[in-house]
Design an enzyme around this catalytic site. Sequence first.
Site, short mmCIF file in Angstrom:
data_model
loop_
_atom_site.label_atom_id
_atom_site.label_comp_id
_atom_site.label_asym_id
_atom_site.label_seq_id
_atom_site.Cartn_x
_atom_site.Cartn_y
_atom_site.Cartn_z
N GLU A 1 -49.50 28.23 -1.89
CA GLU A 1 -49.98 28.23 -0.51
C GLU A 1 -49.18 27.21 0.30
O GLU A 1 -49.51 26.01 0.29
CB GLU A 1 -51.45 27.82 -0.46
N HIS B 1 -56.69 22.49 -3.57
CA HIS B 1 -56.49 23.11 -2.25
C HIS B 1 -55.98 22.07 -1.26
O HIS B 1 -56.38 20.91 -1.31
CB HIS B 1 -57.80 23.72 -1.75
C1 PEP Z 1 -56.85 29.08 2.22
O1 PEP Z 1 -57.52 28.22 2.79
O2 PEP Z 1 -56.72 29.06 0.99
C2 PEP Z 1 -56.22 30.11 3.04
C3 PEP Z 1 -55.30 30.84 2.49
O3 PEP Z 1 -56.65 30.20 4.33
P1 PEP Z 1 -56.23 31.29 5.43
O4 PEP Z 1 -56.11 32.63 4.72
O5 PEP Z 1 -57.32 31.28 6.42
O6 PEP Z 1 -54.91 30.85 5.99
#
Ligand code: PEP
Length: 253
Positions: free
Chosen positions: A165, A95
Site C-alpha cells: 500500500e 497499516h
Molecule cells: C486502506 O486504508 O488500507 C486503504 C487502502 O484505503 P483506501 O482504499 O480508502 O485508499
Amino acid sequence: MSKRLIIGNWKMNPPTLAEAKRIIRSTRTVAAILEHTDVVACPPYTYISSCISKKSHIVSIGSQAVSIHGGGAHTGEVSAGMLNDMGVQYVILGHSEQRAAGETDEIISKRIIATLEAGMIAVVCVGEKVRDEQGAYLDILKDQIKHTFAGVPSKYAKNVVIAYEPVWAIGAQEAMIPEQVYETSLFVKKVFSDIFSQESAMKVKVLYGGSVNFRNAGDIIRVGKVDGLLVGRESVNIPGFKELLKAVDVVVL
Ligand code: PEP
C-alpha cells in the site's frame, strides 16, 4: 489458479451496528456467487462478533488490530488468542495509519508473531510514503519490509499475506497505475524471497491497496497482476463493493 483475495478494511466505519450488519449481509450475498475470489471483511472490534456467522463461511472475518501481549494487565488491549477464539481468521498489521500514530517496525513484528502463533493469517501492510525519480523509495521499502519481518520464524511465512500500500495512494483520488503496481509487487516478492526463501515468495499472496474502487479494480488485477486487493473506503460502500467484487471475479489472466 489460486483464488484472488479481496480484503475490506472498514477502518472506523460504519457508525452503527445496524449499518455494519447491512454491509456484511450484502458482502456475503455477492461473495456467494463469486467463483475465483475469496472475500475477507475487517470490521472494527465492536462489530466483529455480529459479523461472524456460525452458519456461513462465505466471508471470512479479520481484525484491524491485535495486542502483542497474550493476556493479563493490559487495559484496552485484545489478544490474538481472543480473536482466534471468536472465529477471526485474519489480522491487518502495519497499516500506515497505525505507523503514522507511532507504531514501529519492532512492534509490528511482535504483532505479526502473536497473530501467527495464534493460528491466524497476518496481512502485513508495507509501502513507501513518497516516490522519488531516483528510486530511493525502493531502498526505503526494502528496509521497511526487512525490519517489519525481523524475528518472524520462516515456518510461518506461508501464513503471511503482504498488502503493498503506497501511502501516497491511500485515501487519495487516484490509485497507483497498474503498471507500477506490477513492477513494485514483483520487487516486494523479491525482498520477501531474500528474507524467507524463494519457495515462500512464490507462494505468498501480494495484494495492492490504495484508492481501489469498482472502476479501477479489474485493471489493477489484470495489468498489475497482483493476487488481490486491500480495499478501504469502497469496502463499506455497498453498491461500489458489490461491483468491485464482480469486476475482480471476471478477470481472466
Ligand atoms: C486502506 O486504508 O488500507 C486503504 C487502502 O484505503 P483506501 O482504499 O480508502 O485508499
